[in-house]
Write a protein that holds these residues in place. Structure first.
Motif, PDB file in Angstrom:
ATOM      1  N   ASN A 154       0.656  -1.401   0.279  1.00 35.33           N
ATOM      2  CA  ASN A 154       0.214   0.153  -0.088  1.00 35.33           C
ATOM      3  C   ASN A 154       0.919   1.108   0.358  1.00 35.33           C
ATOM      4  O   ASN A 154       1.634   1.975   1.188  1.00 35.33           O
ATOM      5  CB  ASN A 154      -0.836  -0.002   1.452  1.00 35.33           C
ATOM      6  N   TYR A 155       0.759   1.564  -1.021  1.00 33.87           N
ATOM      7  CA  TYR A 155       2.289   3.033  -1.641  1.00 33.87           C
ATOM      8  C   TYR A 155       1.268   4.447  -1.816  1.00 33.87           C
ATOM      9  O   TYR A 155       0.378   4.395  -2.117  1.00 33.87           O
ATOM     10  CB  TYR A 155       2.926   2.642  -2.947  1.00 33.87           C
ATOM     11  N   GLU A 156       1.194   4.979  -0.674  1.00 26.30           N
ATOM     12  CA  GLU A 156       1.183   6.762  -1.318  1.00 26.30           C
ATOM     13  C   GLU A 156       1.373   7.779  -0.511  1.00 26.30           C
ATOM     14  O   GLU A 156       2.385   7.511  -0.099  1.00 26.30           O
ATOM     15  CB  GLU A 156      -0.751   7.091  -0.362  1.00 26.30           C
ATOM     16  N   LYS A 202      -4.411  16.466  -0.076  1.00 26.77           N
ATOM     17  CA  LYS A 202      -3.231  15.302   1.265  1.00 26.77           C
ATOM     18  C   LYS A 202      -2.613  15.512   1.335  1.00 26.77           C
ATOM     19  O   LYS A 202      -1.948  15.352   2.703  1.00 26.77           O
ATOM     20  CB  LYS A 202      -4.301  14.064   0.764  1.00 26.77           C
ATOM     21  N   PRO A 203      -1.504  14.670   0.449  1.00 24.99           N
ATOM     22  CA  PRO A 203       0.030  15.124   0.693  1.00 24.99           C
ATOM     23  C   PRO A 203       0.554  16.639   1.164  1.00 24.99           C
ATOM     24  O   PRO A 203      -0.411  17.123   0.774  1.00 24.99           O
ATOM     25  CB  PRO A 203       0.533  14.846  -0.672  1.00 24.99           C
TER      26      PRO A 203
END
Length: 58
Positions: A10-12, A28-29
């Protein structure tokens, strides 16, 4: 084959750092504006340590 083979990575994007004021986006980032490349590198190392995350340069 254990449980590891069925788990998906799960990469974000947690944060991005730029020196170009036009590339700072909302959302979001976490987005940080660095004054120069040296400052961007220092911020990158600090953020990676704080978030215990990998760094990718794009």
């Amino acid at each position: 084959m254990g449980r590891e083979s069925t788990q998906k990575s799960n990469y974000e994007i947690l944060a991005f750092i730029t020196t170009d004021k036009e590339k700072v986006l909302g959302g979001k980032p976490l987005s940080l504006l660095a004054k120069d490349n040296r400052d961007a590198e220092a911020l990158t190392v600090d953020i990676a340590k704080a978030m215990k995350a990998d760094v990718v340069q794009m």
